[in-house]
Design a protein around this motif. Structure first.
Motif, PDB file in Angstrom:
ATOM      1  N   ILE A   1       8.214  26.033  57.180  1.00 38.41           N
ATOM      2  CA  ILE A   1       7.700  27.114  56.911  1.00 38.41           C
ATOM      3  C   ILE A   1       7.836  28.123  56.270  1.00 38.41           C
ATOM      4  O   ILE A   1       9.120  28.292  55.336  1.00 38.41           O
ATOM      5  CB  ILE A   1       7.700  28.114  58.472  1.00 38.41           C
ATOM      6  N   GLU A   2       6.336  28.830  55.658  1.00 42.02           N
ATOM      7  CA  GLU A   2       6.215  29.651  54.769  1.00 42.02           C
ATOM      8  C   GLU A   2       6.283  31.017  55.631  1.00 42.02           C
ATOM      9  O   GLU A   2       5.784  31.459  56.426  1.00 42.02           O
ATOM     10  CB  GLU A   2       5.285  29.598  54.309  1.00 42.02           C
ATOM     11  N   VAL A   3       7.031  31.982  55.816  1.00 46.14           N
ATOM     12  CA  VAL A   3       7.402  33.607  55.976  1.00 46.14           C
ATOM     13  C   VAL A   3       7.403  34.460  54.788  1.00 46.14           C
ATOM     14  O   VAL A   3       7.154  34.682  53.791  1.00 46.14           O
ATOM     15  CB  VAL A   3       8.542  33.645  57.031  1.00 46.14           C
ATOM     16  N   HIS A   4       5.755  35.154  55.406  1.00 48.81           N
ATOM     17  CA  HIS A   4       5.500  36.548  54.558  1.00 48.81           C
ATOM     18  C   HIS A   4       6.324  37.429  54.638  1.00 48.81           C
ATOM     19  O   HIS A   4       5.279  37.767  55.839  1.00 48.81           O
ATOM     20  CB  HIS A   4       3.851  35.941  54.092  1.00 48.81           C
ATOM     21  N   ALA A   5       6.445  38.618  54.407  1.00 48.39           N
ATOM     22  CA  ALA A   5       7.407  39.626  55.427  1.00 48.39           C
ATOM     23  C   ALA A   5       6.717  40.869  54.201  1.00 48.39           C
ATOM     24  O   ALA A   5       7.626  41.017  52.826  1.00 48.39           O
ATOM     25  CB  ALA A   5       8.456  39.599  56.067  1.00 48.39           C
ATOM     26  N   GLN A   6       6.409  41.831  55.063  1.00 53.47           N
ATOM     27  CA  GLN A   6       5.787  43.058  53.591  1.00 53.47           C
ATOM     28  C   GLN A   6       7.442  44.216  53.683  1.00 53.47           C
ATOM     29  O   GLN A   6       8.853  43.654  54.564  1.00 53.47           O
ATOM     30  CB  GLN A   6       5.023  43.864  54.521  1.00 53.47           C
ATOM     31  N   LEU A   7       7.684  43.736  52.585  1.00 56.16           N
ATOM     32  CA  LEU A   7       9.152  45.244  52.133  1.00 56.16           C
ATOM     33  C   LEU A   7       9.177  46.792  52.875  1.00 56.16           C
ATOM     34  O   LEU A   7       8.195  46.781  52.595  1.00 56.16           O
ATOM     35  CB  LEU A   7       9.443  44.795  50.984  1.00 56.16           C
ATOM     36  N   ASN A   8      10.172  46.741  53.336  1.00 55.37           N
ATOM     37  CA  ASN A   8      10.087  48.541  53.328  1.00 55.37           C
ATOM     38  C   ASN A   8      10.232  49.655  52.433  1.00 55.37           C
ATOM     39  O   ASN A   8      11.258  49.490  51.692  1.00 55.37           O
ATOM     40  CB  ASN A   8      11.219  48.375  54.506  1.00 55.37           C
ATOM     41  N   THR A   9       8.912  49.328  51.649  1.00 54.39           N
ATOM     42  CA  THR A   9       9.656  50.547  50.986  1.00 54.39           C
ATOM     43  C   THR A   9       8.237  51.410  50.678  1.00 54.39           C
ATOM     44  O   THR A   9       7.277  51.755  51.180  1.00 54.39           O
ATOM     45  CB  THR A   9       8.725  49.395  49.034  1.00 54.39           C
ATOM     46  N   LYS A  10       8.377  52.715  49.842  1.00 55.41           N
ATOM     47  CA  LYS A  10       7.469  54.196  49.682  1.00 55.41           C
ATOM     48  C   LYS A  10       6.240  53.815  49.698  1.00 55.41           C
ATOM     49  O   LYS A  10       4.526  53.943  50.002  1.00 55.41           O
ATOM     50  CB  LYS A  10       7.825  55.356  49.975  1.00 55.41           C
ATOM     51  N   THR A  11       6.139  52.744  48.285  1.00 54.46           N
ATOM     52  CA  THR A  11       5.536  52.721  47.356  1.00 54.46           C
ATOM     53  C   THR A  11       5.239  50.842  47.077  1.00 54.46           C
ATOM     54  O   THR A  11       5.970  50.756  47.641  1.00 54.46           O
ATOM     55  CB  THR A  11       5.265  53.297  46.501  1.00 54.46           C
ATOM     56  N   LYS A  12       3.601  50.541  46.990  1.00 54.34           N
ATOM     57  CA  LYS A  12       3.610  49.605  46.084  1.00 54.34           C
ATOM     58  C   LYS A  12       4.347  48.966  45.379  1.00 54.34           C
ATOM     59  O   LYS A  12       4.453  49.329  44.749  1.00 54.34           O
ATOM     60  CB  LYS A  12       2.160  49.047  46.353  1.00 54.34           C
ATOM     61  N   LEU A  13       3.820  47.320  45.215  1.00 52.66           N
ATOM     62  CA  LEU A  13       5.073  45.952  44.386  1.00 52.66           C
ATOM     63  C   LEU A  13       4.600  47.166  42.569  1.00 52.66           C
ATOM     64  O   LEU A  13       5.499  46.825  41.922  1.00 52.66           O
ATOM     65  CB  LEU A  13       4.825  45.374  44.733  1.00 52.66           C
ATOM     66  N   PHE A  14       3.541  47.334  42.535  1.00 54.77           N
ATOM     67  CA  PHE A  14       2.864  47.273  41.046  1.00 54.77           C
ATOM     68  C   PHE A  14       2.619  48.912  40.623  1.00 54.77           C
ATOM     69  O   PHE A  14       1.715  48.899  39.696  1.00 54.77           O
ATOM     70  CB  PHE A  14       2.522  46.556  40.274  1.00 54.77           C
ATOM     71  N   SER A  15       2.347  49.856  41.527  1.00 55.16           N
ATOM     72  CA  SER A  15       1.676  50.946  41.677  1.00 55.16           C
ATOM     73  C   SER A  15       2.422  51.797  42.514  1.00 55.16           C
ATOM     74  O   SER A  15       3.004  52.019  43.394  1.00 55.16           O
ATOM     75  CB  SER A  15      -0.095  50.744  42.081  1.00 55.16           C
TER      76      SER A  15
END
Length: 467
Positions: free
Chosen positions: A38-52
């Motif tokens: 299984i490949e699980v994709h989980a969004q990280l708890n951050t206030k802003t995006k990964l590169f912006s």
């Protein structure tokens, strides 16, 4: 019609779910074995995006959190969000992974309308973490204990969202999600049934929520699962041809899709028809899987090093600081509180995972009987909150005030029935429990001399009835 308490309702739902969930264990035909990763994709708890610097707020008006970087304007350059790195390291450590002090980013090329750049920035070859595992035990519902290995954990960016059902014949794009930081958790092919797969995903979801790495909400889309399924004859050491099942957003659907795909592959092989490598979707109404497209291989994605991001270098101090910030992990907490407070598995799971109120429970338990605290929290308090459509997260009664209510009952200052009414009032009245009891005239008289005087007075005033 009888009204169930919140706890009684949850108990009935849990037993029903376990009964339904368990039926899938016997779905594999005798002589065959499923091999599942299984490949699980989980969004990280951050206030802003990964590169912006765009906000990651969920459910905002469409295309209102999109920067030039998210929309892939020519000439823009990504800048790595350090908080996303911290969250990824925290997740990996909680899964017993080996943090890589050097990891790199790559471009994974494929065309899809909700991927503005035409490639995804990810960590295929040199991920942030390798190894790790999730242990499934009897406490998780496993019939036989199983250790599910983790192959790797990588940081990557999310895509936008395609909307196909708003305008007939048209697809609309919402790029609010584009560029949100993800971790992809890739399991080893150690799972042998749909039931085990469901337990694995559920436990992984609870762990990510526990350490506050991700909301890990399957229905919301902050956690998504792709499942690789193959079958082989029992005793065969070679893996079969695997097919990928995409976008399974509920554990019940995930388990049903695996069973349907396993059945399909076994029927093909028994009829001398080879299984082809494919990406497939699950049709819930027909309880079958159907081909979505041919499965891409690594060369199809034309991986290349990300030229705008240098290697990610992590110091030992950075990793140690995050390791020291980790809370007691769920398996340890579950075992401890069952022993320390003599809790049933069901009640312990309610405190840990359903209500997420273990800290509150332990504060109230200080100097009090855990059985009394458990009864009043999981029956009376949960019921009173549910009646007002509140969760424990929204509970306005502090642990100190709730403990004060239990102390009044222990001392006999008021009755149990009045205590239940008092609890409901405390949800809206911030006064101390004793003040509310006095205000409503709910004090119980415990002075025997005073009680005897009152009784004598009543007898004297009703002599004819006494005679």
């Amino acid at each position: 019609m009888l009204r169930l308490t919140r706890c009684a309702y949850l108990r009935s739902q849990l037993f029903k779910a376990v009964r339904n969930f368990s039926t899938s264990e016997g779905s594999i035909k005798d002589g065959w074995e499923a091999v599942i990763g299984i490949e699980v994709h989980a969004q990280l708890n951050t206030k802003t995006k990964l590169f912006s610097d765009s906000s990651t707020s969920y459910n905002e008006h469409v295309n209102t959190h999109v920067s030039a970087i998210d929309a892939a304007f020519p000439g823009v350059q990504p800048r790595l969000n350090i908080h996303a790195v911290e969250q990824a390291v925290k997740a990996a450590l909680s899964l017993q992974g080996q943090i890589q002090k050097r990891s790199t980013f790559e471009r994974k090329h494929y065309y899809y309308p909700d991927l503005p750049q035409g490639y995804q920035i990810t960590q295929q070859r040199e991920p942030i973490s390798r190894g790790g595992f999730i242990q499934l035990t009897e406490l998780d519902g496993a019939k036989i204990p199983a250790k599910i290995g983790i192959h790797q954990i990588q940081i990557e960016q999310d895509t936008g969202k395609s909307i196909h059902d708003m305008r007939p014949g048209e697809s609309l794009l919402d790029l609010n999600r584009a560029g949100i930081g993800l971790i992809e958790i890739v399991s080893k092919p150690d799972i042998r049934s749909s039931y085990e797969a469901g337990l694995y995903v559920k436990k992984l979801q609870q762990l990510l929520q526990w350490v506050d790495v991700s909301k890990a909400n399957l229905e919301e889309g902050s956690m998504r699962c792709d499942v690789n399924v193959s079958v082989r004859k029992q005793g065969d050491s070679q893996f079969g041809t695997r097919c990928e099942l995409k976008n399974l957003n509920r554990i019940r659907i995930l388990s049903a899709a695996i069973d349907a795909e396993v059945t399909r592959q076994i029927e093909l092989l028994e009829n001398g028809i080879p299984v082809h490598v494919e990406t497939r979707r699950y049709d819930e109404l027909r309880n079958t899987t159907y081909k979505l497209r041919d499965k891409e291989s690594a060369p199809d994605y034309r991986f290349m090093p990300e030229p705008d991001l240098p290697p990610l270098l992590l110091s030992e101090d950075f990793i140690d600081r995050i390791a020291n910030s980790l809370p007691e992990l769920p398996d340890v907490s579950l075992d401890r509180i069952m022993k320390q407070y003599n809790l049933s598995l069901f009640n312990a799971n309610l405190l840990l995972h359903e209500y997420k109120c273990l800290d509150y429970f332990e504060r109230v338990c200080e100097g009090r009987d855990p059985n009394t605290v458990t009864k009043w929290m999981l029956n009376e308090l949960s019921g009173a909150l549910a009646a007002k459509d509140k969760t424990f997260k929204d509970n306005p009664i502090s642990s100190k005030r709730f403990g004060g209510l239990l102390d009044l009952l222990e001392k006999g200052t008021t009755t149990v029935n009045k205590g239940k009414l008092l609890l409901k009032l405390m949800l809206d009245d911030p006064s101390e429990p004793l003040d509310i009891v006095r205000k409503n005239g709910w004090l119980t008289m415990s002075d025997s001399a005073q009680l005897e005087s009152i009784c004598k007075d009543i007898v004297e005033k009703n002599a004819d009835k006494v005679n």
